[in-house]
Design an enzyme around this catalytic site. Structure first.
Site, PDB file in Angstrom:
ATOM      1  N   CYS A  10       0.818  -1.221   0.000  1.00  0.00           N
ATOM      2  CA  CYS A  10       0.000   0.000   0.000  1.00  0.00           C
ATOM      3  C   CYS A  10       0.852   1.271   0.000  1.00  0.00           C
ATOM      4  O   CYS A  10       0.333   2.356  -0.255  1.00  0.00           O
ATOM      5  CB  CYS A  10      -0.935  -0.010   1.202  1.00  0.00           C
ATOM      6  SG  CYS A  10      -2.042  -1.419   1.148  1.00  0.00           S
ATOM      7  N   HIS A  16      -3.399   7.105   2.938  1.00  0.00           N
ATOM      8  CA  HIS A  16      -3.848   5.823   2.395  1.00  0.00           C
ATOM      9  C   HIS A  16      -5.173   5.429   3.049  1.00  0.00           C
ATOM     10  O   HIS A  16      -5.267   5.379   4.281  1.00  0.00           O
ATOM     11  CB  HIS A  16      -2.767   4.772   2.658  1.00  0.00           C
ATOM     12  CG  HIS A  16      -3.230   3.377   2.417  1.00  0.00           C
ATOM     13  ND1 HIS A  16      -3.910   3.012   1.271  1.00  0.00           N
ATOM     14  CD2 HIS A  16      -3.128   2.249   3.167  1.00  0.00           C
ATOM     15  CE1 HIS A  16      -4.200   1.728   1.339  1.00  0.00           C
ATOM     16  NE2 HIS A  16      -3.743   1.245   2.478  1.00  0.00           N
ATOM     17  N   ASN A  36     -10.356   0.136   0.552  1.00  0.00           N
ATOM     18  CA  ASN A  36      -8.888   0.117   0.507  1.00  0.00           C
ATOM     19  C   ASN A  36      -8.461  -0.376  -0.879  1.00  0.00           C
ATOM     20  O   ASN A  36      -8.734  -1.514  -1.236  1.00  0.00           O
ATOM     21  CB  ASN A  36      -8.380  -0.824   1.612  1.00  0.00           C
ATOM     22  CG  ASN A  36      -6.859  -0.871   1.691  1.00  0.00           C
ATOM     23  OD1 ASN A  36      -6.158  -0.439   0.767  1.00  0.00           O
ATOM     24  ND2 ASN A  36      -6.351  -1.411   2.788  1.00  0.00           N
TER      25      ASN A  36
HETATM   26  O1  UT7 Z   1      -3.779  -1.431   3.651  1.00  0.00           O
HETATM   27  C1  UT7 Z   1      -2.766  -2.066   4.376  1.00  0.00           C
HETATM   28  C2  UT7 Z   1      -2.798  -1.664   5.795  1.00  0.00           C
HETATM   29  N1  UT7 Z   1      -3.985  -2.192   6.414  1.00  0.00           N
HETATM   30  C3  UT7 Z   1      -4.444  -1.656   7.519  1.00  0.00           C
HETATM   31  O2  UT7 Z   1      -3.882  -0.684   7.991  1.00  0.00           O
HETATM   32  C4  UT7 Z   1      -5.644  -2.308   8.170  1.00  0.00           C
HETATM   33  C5  UT7 Z   1      -5.511  -2.230   9.650  1.00  0.00           C
HETATM   34  N2  UT7 Z   1      -6.537  -2.887  10.441  1.00  0.00           N
HETATM   35  C6  UT7 Z   1      -7.883  -2.676  10.316  1.00  0.00           C
HETATM   36  O3  UT7 Z   1      -8.327  -1.950   9.453  1.00  0.00           O
HETATM   37  C7  UT7 Z   1      -8.760  -3.340  11.342  1.00  0.00           C
HETATM   38  O4  UT7 Z   1      -7.969  -4.027  12.273  1.00  0.00           O
HETATM   39  C8  UT7 Z   1      -9.809  -4.307  10.720  1.00  0.00           C
HETATM   40  C9  UT7 Z   1     -10.893  -3.495  10.028  1.00  0.00           C
HETATM   41  C10 UT7 Z   1      -9.120  -5.234   9.727  1.00  0.00           C
HETATM   42  C11 UT7 Z   1     -10.471  -5.140  11.801  1.00  0.00           C
HETATM   43  O5  UT7 Z   1     -11.044  -4.318  12.808  1.00  0.00           O
HETATM   44  P1  UT7 Z   1     -10.753  -4.616  14.356  1.00  0.00           P
HETATM   45  O6  UT7 Z   1     -11.581  -3.677  15.105  1.00  0.00           O
HETATM   46  O7  UT7 Z   1      -9.273  -4.572  14.560  1.00  0.00           O
HETATM   47  O8  UT7 Z   1     -11.337  -6.066  14.527  1.00  0.00           O
HETATM   48  P2  UT7 Z   1     -10.594  -7.413  14.943  1.00  0.00           P
HETATM   49  O9  UT7 Z   1      -9.789  -7.951  13.811  1.00  0.00           O
HETATM   50  O10 UT7 Z   1      -9.904  -7.239  16.256  1.00  0.00           O
HETATM   51  O11 UT7 Z   1     -11.818  -8.350  15.145  1.00  0.00           O
HETATM   52  C12 UT7 Z   1     -12.838  -8.051  16.156  1.00  0.00           C
HETATM   53  C13 UT7 Z   1     -13.975  -9.046  15.982  1.00  0.00           C
HETATM   54  C14 UT7 Z   1     -13.505 -10.497  15.845  1.00  0.00           C
HETATM   55  O12 UT7 Z   1     -14.427 -11.312  16.514  1.00  0.00           O
HETATM   56  P3  UT7 Z   1     -14.124 -11.876  18.007  1.00  0.00           P
HETATM   57  O13 UT7 Z   1     -12.827 -12.624  17.874  1.00  0.00           O
HETATM   58  O14 UT7 Z   1     -13.968 -10.636  18.864  1.00  0.00           O
HETATM   59  O15 UT7 Z   1     -15.316 -12.704  18.294  1.00  0.00           O
HETATM   60  C15 UT7 Z   1     -13.603 -10.769  14.382  1.00  0.00           C
HETATM   61  O16 UT7 Z   1     -13.827 -12.122  14.084  1.00  0.00           O
HETATM   62  O17 UT7 Z   1     -14.675  -8.747  14.776  1.00  0.00           O
HETATM   63  C16 UT7 Z   1     -14.813  -9.957  14.006  1.00  0.00           C
HETATM   64  N3  UT7 Z   1     -14.881  -9.586  12.615  1.00  0.00           N
HETATM   65  C17 UT7 Z   1     -16.033  -9.285  11.998  1.00  0.00           C
HETATM   66  N4  UT7 Z   1     -17.289  -9.233  12.457  1.00  0.00           N
HETATM   67  C18 UT7 Z   1     -18.252  -8.876  11.567  1.00  0.00           C
HETATM   68  C19 UT7 Z   1     -13.854  -9.480  11.711  1.00  0.00           C
HETATM   69  N5  UT7 Z   1     -14.352  -9.109  10.514  1.00  0.00           N
HETATM   70  C20 UT7 Z   1     -15.694  -8.997  10.668  1.00  0.00           C
HETATM   71  C21 UT7 Z   1     -16.739  -8.625   9.804  1.00  0.00           C
HETATM   72  N6  UT7 Z   1     -17.995  -8.575  10.309  1.00  0.00           N
HETATM   73  N7  UT7 Z   1     -16.539  -8.294   8.506  1.00  0.00           N
END
Ligand code: UT7
Length: 336
Positions: free
Chosen positions: A112, A257, A287
């Site tokens: 990215c 980004h 993204n």
């Molecule tokens: O472009 C390259 C650079 N990329 C980035 O900078 C991305 C950086 N990270 C992010 O954007 C975020 O971390 C995400 C959007 C990817 C995820 O958000 P988060 O608040 O960090 O969520 P998480 O990964 O900690 O997951 C929290 C919960 C999990 O469930 P449990 O384990 O708490 O039960 C996931 O399974 O959210 C769940 N989850 C979802 N739930 C509903 C993950 N994806 C989804 C979804 N819908 N689409």
């Protein structure tokens, strides 16, 4: 020493849309989760059979037209992590399809942050006199790389291409780009990766070993990535602004980004950019990896938000880990 100066810009989004409703209809997710955790509503995606080069050719053509057509380019650089093939590189194909014949062309891979690495490469070629007009395209089709059934990644990505035509000019003229500040940390390579497809997976085990079908998909430790993204984008942004001899308050627009709205907000808050000084198209495009910055620049210029003379701070972060930041003043150009 000559500076890279933006003489034209353009972007291209494929027409097919994937809305949050499309995703909630087939995955265990919700519009509310996607909007509040990412800020995304819609993504543009390519059709089966299409590829990154198809997006890049359109964006490249628009940037050349915006620069007044006739001048062409004496180097073409494509920033991408989703090349059409492992071999050959994709930039020569784009160059041929743009009618630029035997112009030197190569790919830059920095996930990215690829557009900023491409900008640094182009600036260096211009500064040394090796090139005078460079077409720099950021294009990615991450939807070809994410697991369509993985709710954690599929909701995040769209496909796009953005491009700028850079010409040799002076550091104090409108359109001039400051030399980017860049960084990487390969000790954290595992946070964002596609395990299979490269020489590591091809060389491991006997040739008869069955490949792991899941290993061809993009994986990301979102939470850890998030933490590093905010710190690295903020640090490199401060350095880029200082390198330009500006104060953060001199900058009209933060163009970061478009990875996640919460990351954008955290970086902007850290650097003191009020919501009125933040460019964003994340809700409509998601993204788009290396395409993110040039697409946001071109779309913002096209809709009149970004005007001649505005000072812009670019910053990006992604796999590698790789990151960077750069400053520019927007030129007086027409972006269609
Ligand atoms: O472009 C390259 C650079 N990329 C980035 O900078 C991305 C950086 N990270 C992010 O954007 C975020 O971390 C995400 C959007 C990817 C995820 O958000 P988060 O608040 O960090 O969520 P998480 O990964 O900690 O997951 C929290 C919960 C999990 O469930 P449990 O384990 O708490 O039960 C996931 O399974 O959210 C769940 N989850 C979802 N739930 C509903 C993950 N994806 C989804 C979804 N819908 N689409």
């Amino acid at each position: 020493m000559k500076s890279a100066v933006i003489a034209g810009a353009g972007s291209y989004l494929p027409p097919k849309l994937v809305t949050n409703a499309d995703l909630t209809a087939r995955l265990d997710t919700s519009d509310e989760w996607i909007r509040t955790r990412t800020g995304m509503s819609v993504r543009h995606v390519i059709e089966p059979g299409d590829a990154t080069s198809d997006l890049a050719v359109e964006a490249g053509r628009r940037a050349l037209d915006s620069a007044g057509g006739g001048g062409g380019a004496d180097v073409v650089i494509l920033a991408t992590t989703t090349p059409d093939h492992q071999v050959p590189p994709t930039a020569p194909d784009i160059t041929a399809r743009l009618g630029l014949r035997t112009t030197p062309a190569f790919d830059v891979s920095a996930a990215c942050a690829g557009f900023l690495y491409g900008l640094a490469t182009a600036s260096g070629l211009i500064a040394t006199g090796a090139a005078e007009r460079i077409l720099l395209i950021g294009a990615d089709a991450f939807t070809t790389m994410v697991d369509p059934d993985d709710r954690g990644t599929v909701v995040l990505f769209g496909d796009a291409a953005g491009a700028v035509l850079l010409r040799a000019g002076e550091a104090d003229e409108p359109g001039a780009v400051g030399m980017p500040v860049l960084g990487s940390d390969g000790s954290l390579a595992g946070l964002i990766q596609v395990p299979a497809g490269g020489s590591r997976s091809r060389s491991s085990g006997p040739p008869s070993k069955e490949p792991d079908p899941g290993a061809v998909y993009f994986t990301m430790n979102g939470r850890e990535t998030f933490r590093h993204a905010v710190g690295r984008m903020s640090e490199s942004s401060r350095e880029a602004v200082a390198r330009a001899g500006w104060e953060p308050t001199d900058v009209d627009w933060l163009c970061a980004h478009q990875a996640n709205l919460r990351i954008l907000t955290a970086v902007a808050d850290e650097l003191g950019f009020e919501p009125e000084r933040r460019l964003s198209n994340i809700a409509e495009v998601g993204n788009t990896a290396a395409a993110s910055l040039p697409t946001l620049l071109a779309m913002s210029a096209s809709d009149g938000t970004l005007k001649a003379g505005h000072r812009v701070l670019l910053t990006a972060f992604g796999g590698g880990l790789s990151w960077g930041a750069a400053t520019l003043t927007w030129p007086d150009i027409v972006v269609g």
